[in-house]
Design an enzyme around this catalytic site. Structure first.
Site, PDB file in Angstrom:
ATOM      1  CG  ASP A  15      -1.608   1.231   1.515  1.00 40.99           C
ATOM      2  OD1 ASP A  15      -2.296   1.688   0.591  1.00 40.99           O
ATOM      3  OD2 ASP A  15      -1.516   1.782   2.628  1.00 40.99           O
ATOM      4  CG  ASP A  74      -1.873   7.431   0.609  1.00 43.63           C
ATOM      5  OD1 ASP A  74      -0.818   7.938   0.215  1.00 43.63           O
ATOM      6  OD2 ASP A  74      -2.965   7.608   0.062  1.00 43.63           O
TER       7      ASP A  74
HETATM    8  P1  B16 Z   1      -6.861   9.970  -4.079  1.00 45.08           P
HETATM    9  P2  B16 Z   1      -3.904   3.922  -0.340  1.00 45.08           P
HETATM   10  C1  B16 Z   1      -5.841   5.774  -0.453  1.00 45.08           C
HETATM   11  O1  B16 Z   1      -4.552   5.354  -0.730  1.00 45.08           O
HETATM   12  C2  B16 Z   1      -5.916   6.602   0.812  1.00 45.08           C
HETATM   13  O2  B16 Z   1      -5.603   5.809   1.941  1.00 45.08           O
HETATM   14  C3  B16 Z   1      -7.316   7.163   0.978  1.00 45.08           C
HETATM   15  O3  B16 Z   1      -7.388   7.956   2.153  1.00 45.08           O
HETATM   16  C4  B16 Z   1      -7.662   8.013  -0.247  1.00 45.08           C
HETATM   17  O4  B16 Z   1      -8.989   8.512  -0.165  1.00 45.08           O
HETATM   18  C5  B16 Z   1      -7.523   7.136  -1.482  1.00 45.08           C
HETATM   19  O5  B16 Z   1      -6.208   6.616  -1.554  1.00 45.08           O
HETATM   20  C6  B16 Z   1      -7.821   7.897  -2.758  1.00 45.08           C
HETATM   21  O6  B16 Z   1      -6.816   8.845  -2.966  1.00 45.08           O
HETATM   22  O7  B16 Z   1      -7.903  10.960  -3.677  1.00 45.08           O
HETATM   23  O8  B16 Z   1      -5.457  10.509  -4.058  1.00 45.08           O
HETATM   24  O9  B16 Z   1      -7.197   9.279  -5.393  1.00 45.08           O
HETATM   25  O10 B16 Z   1      -3.941   3.852   1.155  1.00 45.08           O
HETATM   26  O11 B16 Z   1      -4.717   2.862  -1.041  1.00 45.08           O
HETATM   27  O12 B16 Z   1      -2.509   4.051  -0.898  1.00 45.08           O
HETATM   28 MG    MG Z   2      -2.862   3.090   3.348  1.00 43.58          MG
END
Ligand code: B16
Ligand code: MG
Length: 216
Positions: free
Chosen positions: A8, A10
């Site tokens: 992952d 984030d």
């Molecule tokens: P974006 P991951 C996720 O990333 C985040 O944890 C989540 O908080 C966010 O809403 C989602 O990506 C979408 O992100 O708005 O930048 O497209 O944890 O899967 O790396």
């Molecule tokens: Mg994450």
């Protein structure tokens, strides 16, 4: 046998969760309500539009699809403004050493993030070349806890789901790995990531041989 690691982004590689939180909070405040850090936990790993729906329900607000798209676009602009200053210094503790071990052991790697901004963030932190495959929000239809993002990662790496080990900090992400039939390393708190096979606070000092012995 584990042949591939699926990461992952984030919360595992880099801490962008705080910036997502700040941008969502700013939006909620503009609509006349607040969201707490505790509430933010359930947004981790959840797609942008699904996160927006959860927040609006929390604030008791109903909007048209058009209004929602405008809010999501504004939130993303604020978020991009916050992450634009990121650099290799923002890589989370232990990650660089762990990736050096991964390379040495010839383990395949994929990124499994639902973020549409994943490639941009990898570029900012100088890790674009560290993954054999990158699956991000532009390549998937369903967010975590659906396993799509990790199953696509396995497919691109030409390995079976049971040959993959997922690294996740979010409850929805751990569930996604499990739903895909994979073993999962939780990054964070044991009390929160109850479904993970093993949990570490972060990747500092994690030894691949010891980890694989623990998992098998
Ligand atoms: P974006 P991951 C996720 O990333 C985040 O944890 C989540 O908080 C966010 O809403 C989602 O990506 C979408 O992100 O708005 O930048 O497209 O944890 O899967 O790396
Ligand atoms: Mg994450």
């Amino acid at each position: 046998m584990i042949k591939a690691f699926l990461f992952d982004l984030d919360g595992v590689i880099v801490d962008t969760a705080i910036y997502h939180y700040q941008a969502w909070k700013q939006m909620a405040n503009g609509l006349g309500f607040d969201i707490s850090e505790e509430f933010n936990e359930q947004l981790k790993g959840v797609s942008r539009m699904d996160s927006l729906d959860i927040i609006l329900t929390h604030g008791g607000i109903e909007l048209s699809q058009e209004e929602k798209l405008a809010l999501a676009t504004q939130k993303n602009e604020n978020y991009l403004n916050l992450v634009s200053k990121m650099s290799p210094e923002d890589i989370l503790p232990g990650v660089t050493d762990f990736f050096a071990q991964v390379k040495k052991e010839n383990i395949k790697t994929a990124l499994g993030s639902v973020s549409k901004n994943a490639k941009l963030i990898l570029e900012s932190i100088g890790m674009s070349d560290d993954f054999d495959a990158i699956i991000d929000g532009t390549k998937i239809a369903k967010g975590k806890p659906d396993p799509e993002v990790f199953l696509k990662g396995a497919e691109e790496l030409v390995v079976l789901p049971e040959e993959c080990l997922v690294f996740e900090d979010a409850v929805a992400g751990v569930e996604a790995g499990k739903n895909g039939g994979m073993k999962v390393v939780g990054i964070g708190k044991k009390e929160v990531l109850t479904q993970a096979d093993v949990v570490f606070e972060n990747l500092v000092g994690v030894d691949i041989h010891e980890l694989l012995a623990q998992i098998n």
